[in-house]
Write a protein that holds these residues in place. Structure first.
Motif, PDB file in Angstrom:
ATOM      1  N   SER A 220       0.837  -1.213   0.000  1.00 25.82           N
ATOM      2  CA  SER A 220       0.000   0.000   0.000  1.00 25.82           C
ATOM      3  C   SER A 220       0.867   1.258   0.000  1.00 25.82           C
ATOM      4  CB  SER A 220      -0.930   0.008   1.214  1.00 25.82           C
ATOM      5  OG  SER A 220      -1.901  -0.999   1.094  1.00 25.82           O
ATOM      6  N   TYR A 221       1.956   1.212   0.761  1.00 28.52           N
ATOM      7  CA  TYR A 221       2.879   2.353   0.797  1.00 28.52           C
ATOM      8  C   TYR A 221       3.499   2.582  -0.576  1.00 28.52           C
ATOM      9  CZ  TYR A 221       7.275   4.866   1.642  1.00 28.52           C
ATOM     10  OH  TYR A 221       8.312   5.750   1.569  1.00 28.52           O
ATOM     11  N   PHE A 222       4.018   1.529  -1.180  1.00 34.05           N
ATOM     12  CA  PHE A 222       4.682   1.663  -2.480  1.00 34.05           C
ATOM     13  C   PHE A 222       3.728   2.147  -3.568  1.00 34.05           C
ATOM     14  CE2 PHE A 222       7.688  -1.631  -0.704  1.00 34.05           C
ATOM     15  CZ  PHE A 222       8.801  -0.799  -0.672  1.00 34.05           C
ATOM     16  N   THR A 223       2.484   1.669  -3.546  1.00 36.12           N
ATOM     17  CA  THR A 223       1.551   1.975  -4.640  1.00 36.12           C
ATOM     18  C   THR A 223       0.722   3.234  -4.410  1.00 36.12           C
ATOM     19  OG1 THR A 223      -0.108   0.488  -3.663  1.00 36.12           O
ATOM     20  CG2 THR A 223       1.357  -0.445  -5.356  1.00 36.12           C
ATOM     21  N   ILE A 224       0.755   3.774  -3.183  1.00 37.13           N
ATOM     22  CA  ILE A 224      -0.064   4.955  -2.890  1.00 37.13           C
ATOM     23  C   ILE A 224       0.768   6.118  -2.351  1.00 37.13           C
ATOM     24  CG2 ILE A 224      -2.038   5.860  -1.595  1.00 37.13           C
ATOM     25  CD1 ILE A 224      -3.052   2.944  -1.368  1.00 37.13           C
ATOM     26  N   GLU A 225       1.520   5.858  -1.292  1.00 37.01           N
ATOM     27  CA  GLU A 225       2.203   6.934  -0.582  1.00 37.01           C
ATOM     28  C   GLU A 225       3.518   7.361  -1.238  1.00 37.01           C
ATOM     29  OE1 GLU A 225       0.870   8.520   1.838  1.00 37.01           O
ATOM     30  OE2 GLU A 225      -0.772   7.182   2.432  1.00 37.01           O
ATOM     31  N   LEU A 226       4.257   6.377  -1.760  1.00 34.62           N
ATOM     32  CA  LEU A 226       5.567   6.676  -2.343  1.00 34.62           C
ATOM     33  C   LEU A 226       5.414   7.479  -3.635  1.00 34.62           C
ATOM     34  CD1 LEU A 226       8.661   6.139  -2.086  1.00 34.62           C
ATOM     35  CD2 LEU A 226       8.300   4.181  -3.617  1.00 34.62           C
ATOM     36  N   LYS A 227       6.049   8.618  -3.696  1.00 33.35           N
ATOM     37  CA  LYS A 227       5.938   9.481  -4.882  1.00 33.35           C
ATOM     38  C   LYS A 227       7.079   9.258  -5.867  1.00 33.35           C
ATOM     39  CE  LYS A 227       2.379  11.015  -2.823  1.00 33.35           C
ATOM     40  NZ  LYS A 227       1.116  10.286  -3.122  1.00 33.35           N
ATOM     41  N   GLU A 228       8.159   8.676  -5.391  1.00 29.02           N
ATOM     42  CA  GLU A 228       9.306   8.416  -6.267  1.00 29.02           C
ATOM     43  C   GLU A 228       9.110   7.083  -6.994  1.00 29.02           C
ATOM     44  OE1 GLU A 228      11.375  10.908  -6.434  1.00 29.02           O
ATOM     45  OE2 GLU A 228      10.309  11.926  -4.802  1.00 29.02           O
ATOM     46  N   GLN A 229      10.132   6.663  -7.693  1.00 29.59           N
ATOM     47  CA  GLN A 229      10.083   5.364  -8.359  1.00 29.59           C
ATOM     48  C   GLN A 229      10.129   4.231  -7.319  1.00 29.59           C
ATOM     49  OE1 GLN A 229       9.540   4.674 -11.685  1.00 29.59           O
ATOM     50  NE2 GLN A 229       9.070   6.871 -11.612  1.00 29.59           N
ATOM     51  N   ILE A 230       9.441   3.145  -7.606  1.00 27.37           N
ATOM     52  CA  ILE A 230       9.435   2.000  -6.708  1.00 27.37           C
ATOM     53  C   ILE A 230      10.799   1.318  -6.777  1.00 27.37           C
ATOM     54  CG2 ILE A 230       8.334  -0.227  -6.209  1.00 27.37           C
ATOM     55  CD1 ILE A 230       5.807   0.921  -7.632  1.00 27.37           C
ATOM     56  N   PRO A 231      11.408   0.979  -5.630  1.00 30.00           N
ATOM     57  CA  PRO A 231      12.734   0.350  -5.637  1.00 30.00           C
ATOM     58  C   PRO A 231      12.745  -0.925  -6.480  1.00 30.00           C
ATOM     59  CG  PRO A 231      12.098   0.978  -3.412  1.00 30.00           C
ATOM     60  CD  PRO A 231      10.896   1.196  -4.270  1.00 30.00           C
ATOM     61  N   PRO A 232      13.741  -1.094  -7.324  1.00 29.81           N
ATOM     62  CA  PRO A 232      13.798  -2.251  -8.227  1.00 29.81           C
ATOM     63  C   PRO A 232      13.812  -3.594  -7.507  1.00 29.81           C
ATOM     64  CG  PRO A 232      15.877  -1.003  -8.257  1.00 29.81           C
ATOM     65  CD  PRO A 232      14.877  -0.171  -7.534  1.00 29.81           C
ATOM     66  N   GLU A 233      14.316  -3.607  -6.253  1.00 31.30           N
ATOM     67  CA  GLU A 233      14.364  -4.878  -5.523  1.00 31.30           C
ATOM     68  C   GLU A 233      12.972  -5.408  -5.151  1.00 31.30           C
ATOM     69  OE1 GLU A 233      15.460  -1.646  -2.412  1.00 31.30           O
ATOM     70  OE2 GLU A 233      15.817  -2.049  -4.554  1.00 31.30           O
ATOM     71  N   MET A 234      11.950  -4.561  -5.338  1.00 32.57           N
ATOM     72  CA  MET A 234      10.574  -4.988  -5.072  1.00 32.57           C
ATOM     73  C   MET A 234       9.924  -5.657  -6.286  1.00 32.57           C
ATOM     74  SD  MET A 234       9.597  -4.458  -2.000  1.00 32.57           S
ATOM     75  CE  MET A 234      11.117  -4.526  -1.074  1.00 32.57           C
ATOM     76  N   LYS A 235      10.627  -5.674  -7.398  1.00 29.53           N
ATOM     77  CA  LYS A 235      10.095  -6.247  -8.635  1.00 29.53           C
ATOM     78  C   LYS A 235       9.647  -7.690  -8.408  1.00 29.53           C
ATOM     79  CE  LYS A 235       9.716  -5.497 -13.214  1.00 29.53           C
ATOM     80  NZ  LYS A 235       8.984  -4.382 -13.806  1.00 29.53           N
ATOM     81  N   GLY A 236       8.441  -7.985  -8.846  1.00 24.94           N
ATOM     82  CA  GLY A 236       7.912  -9.339  -8.749  1.00 24.94           C
ATOM     83  C   GLY A 236       7.319  -9.702  -7.404  1.00 24.94           C
ATOM     84  N   LYS A 237       7.253  -8.736  -6.466  1.00 21.33           N
ATOM     85  CA  LYS A 237       6.771  -9.031  -5.120  1.00 21.33           C
ATOM     86  C   LYS A 237       5.370  -8.481  -4.818  1.00 21.33           C
ATOM     87  CE  LYS A 237      11.317  -9.350  -2.925  1.00 21.33           C
ATOM     88  NZ  LYS A 237      12.168  -8.873  -1.799  1.00 21.33           N
ATOM     89  N   PHE A 238       4.748  -7.838  -5.801  1.00 22.69           N
ATOM     90  CA  PHE A 238       3.500  -7.129  -5.503  1.00 22.69           C
ATOM     91  C   PHE A 238       2.236  -7.943  -5.762  1.00 22.69           C
ATOM     92  CE2 PHE A 238       4.875  -2.371  -5.625  1.00 22.69           C
ATOM     93  CZ  PHE A 238       5.837  -2.645  -4.654  1.00 22.69           C
ATOM     94  N   ASP A 239       2.384  -9.158  -6.269  1.00 27.45           N
ATOM     95  CA  ASP A 239       1.230 -10.037  -6.449  1.00 27.45           C
ATOM     96  C   ASP A 239       0.106  -9.360  -7.257  1.00 27.45           C
ATOM     97  OD1 ASP A 239      -0.171 -12.425  -6.085  1.00 27.45           O
ATOM     98  OD2 ASP A 239      -1.179 -11.685  -4.290  1.00 27.45           O
ATOM     99  N   ASP A 240       0.511  -8.511  -8.215  1.00 22.91           N
ATOM    100  CA  ASP A 240      -0.422  -7.822  -9.134  1.00 22.91           C
ATOM    101  C   ASP A 240      -1.268  -6.726  -8.480  1.00 22.91           C
ATOM    102  OD1 ASP A 240       0.424  -9.218 -11.395  1.00 22.91           O
ATOM    103  OD2 ASP A 240      -1.028 -10.821 -11.101  1.00 22.91           O
ATOM    104  N   TRP A 241      -0.915  -6.271  -7.300  1.00 23.69           N
ATOM    105  CA  TRP A 241      -1.645  -5.166  -6.660  1.00 23.69           C
ATOM    106  C   TRP A 241      -1.123  -3.835  -7.216  1.00 23.69           C
ATOM    107  CZ3 TRP A 241      -5.848  -6.064  -3.777  1.00 23.69           C
ATOM    108  CH2 TRP A 241      -6.014  -7.360  -3.242  1.00 23.69           C
ATOM    109  N   ILE A 242      -2.022  -3.036  -7.797  1.00 26.32           N
ATOM    110  CA  ILE A 242      -1.606  -1.742  -8.350  1.00 26.32           C
ATOM    111  C   ILE A 242      -2.092  -0.556  -7.523  1.00 26.32           C
ATOM    112  CG2 ILE A 242      -1.310  -2.514 -10.726  1.00 26.32           C
ATOM    113  CD1 ILE A 242      -4.141  -1.413 -11.307  1.00 26.32           C
ATOM    114  N   PHE A 243      -2.956  -0.829  -6.534  1.00 29.11           N
ATOM    115  CA  PHE A 243      -3.364   0.227  -5.601  1.00 29.11           C
ATOM    116  C   PHE A 243      -3.810  -0.446  -4.316  1.00 29.11           C
ATOM    117  CE2 PHE A 243      -6.053   3.244  -3.437  1.00 29.11           C
ATOM    118  CZ  PHE A 243      -5.457   4.474  -3.685  1.00 29.11           C
ATOM    119  N   GLY A 244      -2.965  -0.306  -3.291  1.00 33.26           N
ATOM    120  CA  GLY A 244      -3.279  -0.944  -2.018  1.00 33.26           C
ATOM    121  C   GLY A 244      -3.041  -2.446  -2.073  1.00 33.26           C
ATOM    122  N   CYS A 245      -3.465  -3.136  -1.006  1.00 33.47           N
ATOM    123  CA  CYS A 245      -3.266  -4.581  -0.900  1.00 33.47           C
ATOM    124  C   CYS A 245      -4.209  -5.131   0.162  1.00 33.47           C
ATOM    125  CB  CYS A 245      -1.815  -4.874  -0.524  1.00 33.47           C
ATOM    126  SG  CYS A 245      -1.453  -6.625  -0.283  1.00 33.47           S
TER     127      CYS A 245
END
Length: 313
Positions: A220-245
């Motif tokens: 939820s933080y990465f997809t809503i609160e974070l205004k910068e680019q999402i850290p690359p090390e998170m790639k593949g960890k979001f289970d297809d969530w594009i807003f919240g979780c």
């Protein structure tokens, strides 16, 4: 005798407030004494010192106010804590991106705040000159701590308020009043027991021991609160969530008791869950504005949603 009469009046007023809250659609209503949250102070300080707030710098603001409602309302005596159900059965198109359940329909800030104001108006009409303020995720208030103190539920391992009867898919809201009322007993028992499903299934391992969530690692933080680019090390960890979780809530055994909301404004736009991944990847700003014109998803803006979708590819 006078003391008994005063207690009777407090109880009567509390019962009328709870009855009115029920007619307004709230599924829970409890009342706690407005006082300093002594137990929460070291927990909040430790959470901030660990930088679990990430770029949510506002979480470090108004430290004392977060712990003492009397700093929000002069001469505050009572905190009324309320729950408003948003659970719904979601049938997504297979192989689609996901939006958290709370953001499917209209922005809860407006829907629930409207109900709170009605309740406050009722109290002022019924009882007289009562000073108070209404809040729903809109002020420095430790909502889950007050929900526990008011007997609505206990704080689960995922740091959310859980109820044996209602699960956790409900918004929290508060009325802080300068009115003495009858207070409910806090829930002292942790009914999570040895269950660790929310911890074990969190895709980014954001849920830590001792009912602590590292906010800066949460989807939820990465997809809503974070205004910068999402850290690359998170790639593949979001289970297809594009807003919240909703992962930690979906696996919680207590949510098998969740019932569909009766609030039609929370029901999602029909297009949201019919989109394929390709549809999401090709979404235009005009379509974004049409679908999310009253939605919490507006917070991330079109550019933010695009960033989230691009990160999933």
């Amino acid at each position: 005798m006078h003391l008994l009469t005063e207690e009777h009046i407090k109880l009567q007023r509390s019962q009328r407030i709870k009855a009115k809250a029920k007619t307004l659609g709230f599924i829970s209503c409890g009342i706690a004494k407005a006082d300093f949250l002594e137990e929460e102070a070291p927990r909040l300080e430790s959470w901030l010192n660990n930088n679990y707030q990430g770029e949510m710098s506002y979480m470090a603001n108004h430290f004392d106010m977060r712990l003492d409602p009397r700093l929000l309302v002069d001469n505050a005596k009572s905190v009324i804590s309320l729950g408003y159900n948003y659970y719904q059965d979601i049938n997504r198109t297979p192989d689609s991106y996901k939006i958290a359940m709370y953001a499917q329909g209209e922005d809860y800030h407006f829907v629930v705040k409207e109900k709170l104001r009605e309740l406050l108006d009722f109290i002022q009409e019924e009882i007289g000159e009562v000073n108070g303020r209404a809040f729903t995720d809109s002020a420095p208030i430790l909502e889950h701590a007050w929900a526990r103190k008011a007997g609505i539920g206990w704080v689960g391992k995922n740091s959310l308020t859980l109820s044996k009867q209602k699960g956790s898919f409900f918004f929290l809201a508060e009325l802080i009043l300068d009115l003495d009322l009858a207070y409910d007993q806090p829930i002292e028992t942790d009914h999570c027991g040895k269950c660790t499903k929310c911890i074990d299934t969190c895709p980014t391992e954001a849920i830590l021991p001792n009912k602590t969530v590292n906010g800066s690692q949460c989807i939820s933080y990465f997809t809503i609160e974070l205004k910068e680019q999402i850290p690359p090390e998170m790639k593949g960890k979001f289970d297809d969530w594009i807003f919240g979780c909703d992962v930690c809530q979906n696996v919680c055994p207590w949510n098998r008791f969740s019932l569909p909301t009766k609030e039609e404004r929370f029901i999602g736009h029909e297009k949201i869950n019919q989109f394929s991944k390709k549809d999401w990847e090709e979404i235009t700003e005009d379509v974004f504005r049409e679908i999310f014109k009253k939605s919490p998803v507006k917070r991330t803006k079109f550019s933010g949603l695009q960033r989230n979708i691009d990160f999933m590819k």
